[in-house]
Design an enzyme around this catalytic site. Structure first.
Site: not given
Ligand code: PLP
Length: 385
Positions: A72, A151, A199-200, A237, A325
């Site tokens: 995000t 996703n 994203s890890a 940090t 929702c």
């Molecule tokens: N972008 C996509 C395509 C995602 O699927 C997600 C998480 O579901 C994110 C961004 C957000 O990542 P994070 O959960 O690390 O903030």
């Protein structure tokens, strides 16, 4: 009771070896990576190794990788950072109508700052048309942001062609690779990508850590200001333990990419075929070929998706839907609606996302539970309508 987790696109468990690698950085090697003393250097050296591991996964120079708090933040930083740095050149952004909310809402936010955004439609399989990207480009366009893999449906976008198009027009190209990283090959060079989000926790690393790739020379205005960390691109940090975990997770994902893809393809096909054999009137959403191996999105018309989730949960099976929702009512997934599904069908959809721990017997258990659950919910909905 069996417990089967098939929601790996939501998050993944931290791998044992990743957790073990992280542990020393909470206590004996707790130093601040910005400190010049030995404690600091004991954190800095492995942190830079992690940067190399993440860079290697996407074919980037380590110096162009900046650690963040997750996907995000990376999406927000990329979109706002490029838009604000290019305000003098133009105010137009192109994205798609199936982006993750981190991209979507960053773009919507920028509309309040005077930017204009084109949200491109997608076809029935969730693909963005390269021609439509080309047609949307104007003299004002400063950024194109199209996700690598979706996703909810797993559809993989033609980012090489979109990146090339953006490069031809001198426009920055960002892709959200949060779902594709470690699952399909990524090369920021061949896809002419200028910014890329990671994203890890989607690749068996910890939550709350991610990375943003920014190609050297890209006009970028940082959103987090502070103590000049990450070469001033993202102050704060560094989350040393998290970053070390992300680095190792990226390295393992890169090493195991092809074996993992084969494993997931096999299980996903078994699940997909099994559903088609056992349950009538189902539709698979997403592109049949250009799709993440572990993702399967299915509409079970006449059965309500969130009730399916709850019923499956009672049987120990964790899956999800893309519905949200909002103020007490359930809204259908914006991705499925953008693909042209009617709201009722969209609301009857489930996402199964498989991962490395899933086995054939997990798939078979889901196939055992599903027909009864779908049949019962279809019966209920038929009796009330
Ligand atoms: N972008 C996509 C395509 C995602 O699927 C997600 C998480 O579901 C994110 C961004 C957000 O990542 P994070 O959960 O690390 O903030």
């Amino acid at each position: 009771m069996n417990r089967v987790y098939m929601d790996y696109n939501a998050t993944t468990p931290v791998r044992d070896e990743v957790l073990r690698a992280m542990m020393p950085f909470f206590q004996e090697r707790f130093g601040n990576a910005s400190s010049v003393h030995t404690f600091g250097q004991e954190a800095r050296v492995p942190l830079e190794e992690a940067r190399e591991q993440v860079a290697s996964l996407i074919g980037a120079r380590p110096g162009d990788v900046y650690f963040t708090s997750g996907g995000t933040e990376s999406d927000n930083a990329a979109i706002k950072g490029v838009a604000r740095a290019n305000r003098h050149r133009g105010n137009h952004i192109i994205t798609s109508s199936i982006e993750h909310s981190a991209v979507m809402n960053s773009c919507r936010y920028l509309e309040n700052e005077g930017f204009s955004v084109t949200y491109l439609p997608v076809d029935r399989q969730g693909l963005v048309g390269v021609d439509q990207v080309a047609e949307a480009i104007s003299a004002e366009t400063i950024l194109i942001s199209i996700m690598h893999a979706n996703n909810e449906i797993g559809t993989i976008q033609p980012i090489k062609r979109i990146g090339a198009l953006a490069a031809d027009h001198g426009i920055s190209f960002h892709t959200d690779a949060v779902q594709s990283a470690g699952k399909i090959e990524i090369d920021v060079e061949t896809s002419a990508t200028d910014l890329l989000s990671l994203s890890a926790h989607k690749m068996y690393g910890p939550k709350g850590v991610g990375a943003l790739y920014v190609r050297k020379g890209t006009a970028f205005e940082p959103t987090a200001h502070g103590g000049h960390h990450e070469k001033n691109m993202r102050s704060g940090t560094e989350n040393t333990a998290g970053i070390i975990g992300m680095g190792l997770a990226a390295m393992l994902a890169e090493r195991e990419l092809s074996s993992e893809t084969a494993h997931l393809n096999h299980l996903r096909n078994r699940l997909e075929n099994g559903i088609a054999e056992r349950i009538e009137d189902v539709v698979v959403n997403g592109h049949p070929g250009q799709r993440l191996s572990g993702t399967l999105n299915v509409s079970f018309s006449g059965a309500e998706g969130d009730s399916l989730i709850l019923s499956l949960d009672l049987k120990g099976v964790a899956v999800s839907s893309g519905s949200a929702c909002t103020s007490g009512s359930i809204e259908a997934s914006h991705v499925l609606l953008a693909m042209g599904l009617d709201p009722r069908t969209a609301l009857s959809s489930l996402r199964f996302s498989l991962g490395r721990e899933n086995t054939e017997s997990d798939v078979d258990y889901v196939l055992e539970c599903l027909p009864e659950v779908v049949g019962r919910l279809r019966g209920i909905s038929a009796s009330v309508s």
